[in-house]
Design a protein around this motif. Structure first.
Motif, PDB file in Angstrom:
ATOM      1  N   ALA A  17       0.817  -1.212   0.000  1.00 13.05           N
ATOM      2  CA  ALA A  17       0.000   0.000   0.000  1.00 13.05           C
ATOM      3  C   ALA A  17       0.855   1.267   0.000  1.00 13.05           C
ATOM      4  O   ALA A  17       0.553   2.231  -0.719  1.00 13.05           O
ATOM      5  N   ALA A  18       1.918   1.285   0.788  1.00 13.90           N
ATOM      6  CA  ALA A  18       2.780   2.472   0.836  1.00 13.90           C
ATOM      7  C   ALA A  18       3.474   2.688  -0.503  1.00 13.90           C
ATOM      8  O   ALA A  18       3.593   3.825  -0.974  1.00 13.90           O
ATOM      9  N   ALA A  19       3.923   1.608  -1.123  1.00 15.32           N
ATOM     10  CA  ALA A  19       4.576   1.714  -2.434  1.00 15.32           C
ATOM     11  C   ALA A  19       3.586   2.183  -3.497  1.00 15.32           C
ATOM     12  O   ALA A  19       3.933   2.985  -4.373  1.00 15.32           O
ATOM     13  N   ARG A  20       2.344   1.700  -3.410  1.00 12.75           N
ATOM     14  CA  ARG A  20       1.304   2.151  -4.352  1.00 12.75           C
ATOM     15  C   ARG A  20       1.073   3.643  -4.217  1.00 12.75           C
ATOM     16  O   ARG A  20       1.004   4.369  -5.212  1.00 12.75           O
ATOM     17  N   ASP A  21       0.930   4.114  -2.974  1.00 12.74           N
ATOM     18  CA  ASP A  21       0.678   5.537  -2.743  1.00 12.74           C
ATOM     19  C   ASP A  21       1.819   6.396  -3.276  1.00 12.74           C
ATOM     20  O   ASP A  21       1.594   7.439  -3.890  1.00 12.74           O
ATOM     21  N   ALA A  22       3.056   5.946  -3.043  1.00 10.24           N
ATOM     22  CA  ALA A  22       4.217   6.693  -3.529  1.00 10.24           C
ATOM     23  C   ALA A  22       4.258   6.717  -5.048  1.00 10.24           C
ATOM     24  O   ALA A  22       4.586   7.742  -5.666  1.00 10.24           O
ATOM     25  N   ALA A  23       3.907   5.597  -5.664  1.00 10.77           N
ATOM     26  CA  ALA A  23       3.911   5.528  -7.123  1.00 10.77           C
ATOM     27  C   ALA A  23       2.862   6.457  -7.718  1.00 10.77           C
ATOM     28  O   ALA A  23       3.124   7.188  -8.680  1.00 10.77           O
ATOM     29  N   VAL A  24       1.666   6.429  -7.139  1.00 11.52           N
ATOM     30  CA  VAL A  24       0.593   7.297  -7.634  1.00 11.52           C
ATOM     31  C   VAL A  24       1.000   8.761  -7.484  1.00 11.52           C
ATOM     32  O   VAL A  24       0.777   9.584  -8.378  1.00 11.52           O
ATOM     33  N   ALA A  25       1.626   9.106  -6.374  1.00 10.79           N
ATOM     34  CA  ALA A  25       2.054  10.483  -6.147  1.00 10.79           C
ATOM     35  C   ALA A  25       3.119  10.923  -7.141  1.00 10.79           C
ATOM     36  O   ALA A  25       3.227  12.108  -7.466  1.00 10.79           O
ATOM     37  N   ALA A  26       3.905   9.977  -7.644  1.00 13.88           N
ATOM     38  CA  ALA A  26       4.988  10.292  -8.580  1.00 13.88           C
ATOM     39  C   ALA A  26       4.526  10.388 -10.026  1.00 13.88           C
ATOM     40  O   ALA A  26       5.275  10.842 -10.888  1.00 13.88           O
ATOM     41  N   LEU A  27       3.302   9.964 -10.286  1.00 12.91           N
ATOM     42  CA  LEU A  27       2.808   9.944 -11.668  1.00 12.91           C
ATOM     43  C   LEU A  27       2.416  11.334 -12.145  1.00 12.91           C
ATOM     44  O   LEU A  27       1.820  12.112 -11.399  1.00 12.91           O
ATOM     45  N   PRO A  28       2.703  11.640 -13.404  1.00 14.55           N
ATOM     46  CA  PRO A  28       2.103  12.825 -14.015  1.00 14.55           C
ATOM     47  C   PRO A  28       0.635  12.533 -14.315  1.00 14.55           C
ATOM     48  O   PRO A  28       0.188  11.395 -14.138  1.00 14.55           O
ATOM     49  N   PRO A  29      -0.150  13.503 -14.741  1.00 15.24           N
ATOM     50  CA  PRO A  29      -1.531  13.212 -15.144  1.00 15.24           C
ATOM     51  C   PRO A  29      -1.559  12.143 -16.231  1.00 15.24           C
ATOM     52  O   PRO A  29      -0.760  12.189 -17.164  1.00 15.24           O
ATOM     53  N   ILE A  30      -2.423  11.138 -16.073  1.00 21.41           N
ATOM     54  CA  ILE A  30      -2.479  10.059 -17.058  1.00 21.41           C
ATOM     55  C   ILE A  30      -3.845   9.993 -17.725  1.00 21.41           C
ATOM     56  O   ILE A  30      -4.857  10.381 -17.151  1.00 21.41           O
ATOM     57  N   ASP A  31      -3.842   9.491 -18.944  1.00 20.05           N
ATOM     58  CA  ASP A  31      -5.066   9.359 -19.733  1.00 20.05           C
ATOM     59  C   ASP A  31      -5.589   7.928 -19.763  1.00 20.05           C
ATOM     60  O   ASP A  31      -6.774   7.705 -20.008  1.00 20.05           O
ATOM     61  N   CYS A  32      -4.690   6.962 -19.578  1.00 25.52           N
ATOM     62  CA  CYS A  32      -5.083   5.560 -19.733  1.00 25.52           C
ATOM     63  C   CYS A  32      -4.405   4.725 -18.660  1.00 25.52           C
ATOM     64  O   CYS A  32      -3.179   4.742 -18.532  1.00 25.52           O
ATOM     65  N   LEU A  33      -5.200   3.990 -17.890  1.00 24.82           N
ATOM     66  CA  LEU A  33      -4.691   3.059 -16.897  1.00 24.82           C
ATOM     67  C   LEU A  33      -4.873   1.650 -17.432  1.00 24.82           C
ATOM     68  O   LEU A  33      -5.990   1.239 -17.760  1.00 24.82           O
ATOM     69  N   VAL A  34      -3.767   0.918 -17.541  1.00 28.34           N
ATOM     70  CA  VAL A  34      -3.825  -0.497 -17.923  1.00 28.34           C
ATOM     71  C   VAL A  34      -3.437  -1.312 -16.691  1.00 28.34           C
ATOM     72  O   VAL A  34      -2.279  -1.310 -16.282  1.00 28.34           O
ATOM     73  N   ASN A  35      -4.411  -1.965 -16.097  1.00 25.77           N
ATOM     74  CA  ASN A  35      -4.156  -2.820 -14.938  1.00 25.77           C
ATOM     75  C   ASN A  35      -3.723  -4.193 -15.439  1.00 25.77           C
ATOM     76  O   ASN A  35      -4.547  -5.080 -15.687  1.00 25.77           O
TER      77      ASN A  35
END
Length: 203
Positions: A17-35
């Motif tokens: 969860a902590a790594a996910r939060d850090a990754a999301v915070a580091a992302l620029p605005p995105i148009d497409c999420l591929v899970n």
């Protein structure tokens, strides 16, 4: 390399969860999420399966996917973007040993359809991609056995990672008014089998 600054790459444990939060915070605005992150562990029948393997699949295939989707959803709505979730034909067709893996992929499919319902009118597109046999290291990780992995693909002419990547690109670049709800893909050599019946042995 081809897309340059249009792509940002991050490496992190999607189940942390902590790594996910850090990754999301580091992302620029995105148009497409591929899970695309997914995990299959073990091939044992349910009564012999390890609970740790089941929980690892749930944490990766469901919890991480849901958490990342929720975290990025406001920005995707703002940009009228797209969400593409990797499910599997295992969501629709059960197989021996596929117990929890198939269940998690069925969740991904239904979650995708539910998102479509919730996001009606926002302009966001949501697609569930459901591949069959694809030759990658995925099967080796699932079985832990190189010989079994090799035997599965021998003579089958399975799909490739490039086949799936091309499909993802096609879905992601469709006109903004067009949504593919779910897309099931199999190599020509693979099909869904008929019902099986176990007969009592007669002496």
């Amino acid at each position: 390399r081809e897309l340059g600054g249009a792509v940002t790459t991050l490496t992190f444990d999607a189940t942390d969860a902590a790594a996910r939060d850090a990754a999301v915070a580091a992302l620029p605005p995105i148009d497409c999420l591929v899970n695309n992150a997914g995990l299959a562990r073990g091939t044992s029948p349910a009564q012999e399966a390890a609970l740790d393997d089941w929980m690892a699949m749930i944490d990766t295939n469901i919890v991480a996917l849901v958490a990342l989707t929720r975290a990025l959803l406001p920005g995707i709505i703002e940009r009228r973007g797209a969400i593409i979730n990797l499910s599997s034909v295992a969501a629709s067709y059960p197989y021996a040993g596929g117990n929890v893996y198939g269940g998690t992929k069925a969740f991904v499919r239904q979650f995708s359809l539910g998102l479509r319902s919730d996001l009606a009118g926002t302009g966001v597109r949501v697609t569930s991609i459901e591949p069959g046999m694809v030759e990658t290291e995925f099967t080796l990780v699932r079985t832990g056995d190189q010989a079994k992995s090799d035997a599965l693909y021998k003579g089958a002419n399975p799909m490739t990672a490039e086949d799936i990547a091309g499909t993802l690109l096609w879905v992601a670049t469709l006109p903004a008014h067009l949504n593919v709800n779910a897309l099931e893909l199999m190599p020509v050599s693979q099909s869904f089998a008929g019902f099986a019946v176990a007969r009592e042995s007669r002496a």
